[in-house]
Design an enzyme around this catalytic site. Structure first.
Site, PDB file in Angstrom:
ATOM      1  N   SER A   1      45.828 -27.112 -42.089  1.00 58.00           N
ATOM      2  CA  SER A   1      46.484 -26.778 -40.829  1.00 58.00           C
ATOM      3  C   SER A   1      45.468 -26.122 -39.881  1.00 58.00           C
ATOM      4  O   SER A   1      44.444 -26.722 -39.575  1.00 58.00           O
ATOM      5  CB  SER A   1      47.698 -25.897 -41.099  1.00 58.00           C
ATOM      6  OG  SER A   1      48.526 -25.846 -39.964  1.00 58.00           O
TER       7      SER A   1
ATOM      8  N   ASP B   1      54.787 -35.479 -40.832  1.00 59.34           N
ATOM      9  CA  ASP B   1      54.428 -34.133 -40.395  1.00 59.34           C
ATOM     10  C   ASP B   1      54.793 -33.948 -38.927  1.00 59.34           C
ATOM     11  O   ASP B   1      54.277 -34.643 -38.054  1.00 59.34           O
ATOM     12  CB  ASP B   1      52.918 -33.931 -40.592  1.00 59.34           C
ATOM     13  CG  ASP B   1      52.467 -32.491 -40.386  1.00 59.34           C
ATOM     14  OD1 ASP B   1      53.205 -31.708 -39.778  1.00 59.34           O
ATOM     15  OD2 ASP B   1      51.356 -32.175 -40.853  1.00 59.34           O
TER      16      ASP B   1
ATOM     17  N   TYR C   1      47.880 -21.147 -39.127  1.00 62.23           N
ATOM     18  CA  TYR C   1      48.164 -20.405 -37.893  1.00 62.23           C
ATOM     19  C   TYR C   1      48.983 -19.156 -38.191  1.00 62.23           C
ATOM     20  O   TYR C   1      50.014 -19.207 -38.858  1.00 62.23           O
ATOM     21  CB  TYR C   1      48.930 -21.313 -36.939  1.00 62.23           C
ATOM     22  CG  TYR C   1      49.058 -20.815 -35.522  1.00 62.23           C
ATOM     23  CD1 TYR C   1      48.043 -21.024 -34.603  1.00 62.23           C
ATOM     24  CD2 TYR C   1      50.198 -20.154 -35.099  1.00 62.23           C
ATOM     25  CE1 TYR C   1      48.163 -20.592 -33.291  1.00 62.23           C
ATOM     26  CE2 TYR C   1      50.340 -19.721 -33.788  1.00 62.23           C
ATOM     27  CZ  TYR C   1      49.306 -19.934 -32.884  1.00 62.23           C
ATOM     28  OH  TYR C   1      49.436 -19.505 -31.588  1.00 62.23           O
TER      29      TYR C   1
ATOM     30  N   HIS D   1      54.310 -31.406 -43.363  1.00 59.29           N
ATOM     31  CA  HIS D   1      53.107 -30.598 -43.184  1.00 59.29           C
ATOM     32  C   HIS D   1      52.504 -30.152 -44.514  1.00 59.29           C
ATOM     33  O   HIS D   1      51.334 -29.796 -44.575  1.00 59.29           O
ATOM     34  CB  HIS D   1      53.428 -29.392 -42.312  1.00 59.29           C
ATOM     35  CG  HIS D   1      52.218 -28.731 -41.719  1.00 59.29           C
ATOM     36  ND1 HIS D   1      51.252 -29.412 -41.013  1.00 59.29           N
ATOM     37  CD2 HIS D   1      51.807 -27.432 -41.747  1.00 59.29           C
ATOM     38  CE1 HIS D   1      50.312 -28.577 -40.608  1.00 59.29           C
ATOM     39  NE2 HIS D   1      50.615 -27.371 -41.060  1.00 59.29           N
TER      40      HIS D   1
END
Length: 324
Positions: A179, A265, A88, A294
């Site tokens: 992700s 995470d 992101y 993460h």
């Protein structure tokens, strides 16, 4: 295989719109009204074993999407290929970013997520109404206006662009991502029925009906903010998200897949990731990292990814099914 592999069965709480398949068929048909129009230009670097090229192609709405293509220098046989998008806020980044896939014998296409940082592709589309300060909430009032409609369509076109290139064996092309990139990879796996492999780490954009409750960290915190600011719009936004949820795309995915996640995470919590793995319709395996967040398995995930890709894409080999 590095790490802890196990059996996972965590049913989803997400629901599926009755017109899910029609929506995506229409979206891709609309996107394909524009010629793919791939351009490829060499990029001068000091590398001696990898060639780098600037690639562009037409994505959703005809927007020209930018990417880097990296190839093993002097490759003569058709190569297996991988499309990759990043996390992101990221785009394709620098021309020399992440050379491992080309070094391992793959055609590696690294693609911008339109409008996001470290990239060079604009999101030349109306924002689709109010948002809570980020891409995740842009256009939530309608699935047709939602930001990720354009991104998912761009990603499918990226796969088509890579398959169209002369050095690439179109039958041996897959996706890789972590992700946000992992969530987009899941979407491609569901939207492209003849994908060869999917390599997915800590995927974003899954179990979106609960994401605002499961994570207090951004980007999912942007959903919380949107729902707080626009109290009467929550139901409409949640309905929009059903079209983009990785769980619903995973149900349609048949490519062999490896997925990994860290069980601590906070950004893409395992309670959002594991239902997508459970729903995944194809051959699959998952690696869990009990004490990681993460980052999941980090470099060990990369080792697993290289091993998994080699098993299914055979760099240095060939396929009997070649591009016509």
């Amino acid at each position: 295989m590095r790490g802890e592999t196990t059996t996972v069965d965590m049913p989803t709480t997400q629901t599926e719109p009755s017109d899910f398949d029609d929506f995506w068929a229409e979206t891709l048909a609309e996107t394909r009204r524009f010629p793919l129009d791939v351009t490829i230009e060499p990029r001068e670097t000091r590398l001696t074993v990898i060639d780098v090229f600037e690639v562009t192609f037409r994505g959703f709405g005809g927007t020209r999407i930018r990417a880097w293509l990296r190839l093993p220098h002097g490759a003569t046989e058709p190569l297996p290929g991988l499309v990759q998008l990043f996390g992101y806020g990221n785009g394709r980044g620098h021309a020399l970013r992440d050379l491992r896939w080309a070094a391992a014998g793959y055609a590696h296409l690294v693609v911008d997520a339109r409008g996001q940082g470290h990239g060079d592709t604009d999101d030349d589309h109306p924002e689709g109404g109010p948002s809570a300060g980020g891409f995740l909430t842009r256009g939530l009032r309608s699935p047709r206006e939602y930001y990720y409609r354009r991104v998912y369509a761009d990603a499918v076109r990226a796969l088509e662009a890579l398959r169209s290139l002369e050095p690439v064996d179109a039958a041996r092309v897959g996706v890789v991502g972590a992700s946000q990139g992992g969530g987009i990879a899941l979407a491609i796996a569901g939207l492209v029925p003849d994908l060869a492999v999917a390599i997915i780490q800590a995927p974003f954009l899954c179990e979106l009906n609960r994401a605002a409750d499961l994570s207090t960290e951004e980007p999912y915190a942007l959903l919380t903010q949107y729902f707080a600011d626009r109290r009467l719009d929550t139901a409409t936004a949640l309905d929009t998200l059903r079209y983009f949820d990785g769980v619903n795309h995973a149900k349609r995915a048949t490519a062999p897949a490896i997925l990994s996640t860290g069980l601590r995470d906070g950004i893409t919590p395992p309670a959002s990731v594991l239902p997508a793995f459970t729903a995944y319709a194809g051959e699959k395996q998952i690696v869990l990292w009990p004490y990681n967040g993460h980052e999941a398995g980090g470099d060990l995930d990369e080792e697993n990814a290289l091993e998994f890709a080699a098993t299914h894409l055979a760099p240095g080999g060939s396929s009997s099914a070649r591009r016509a």
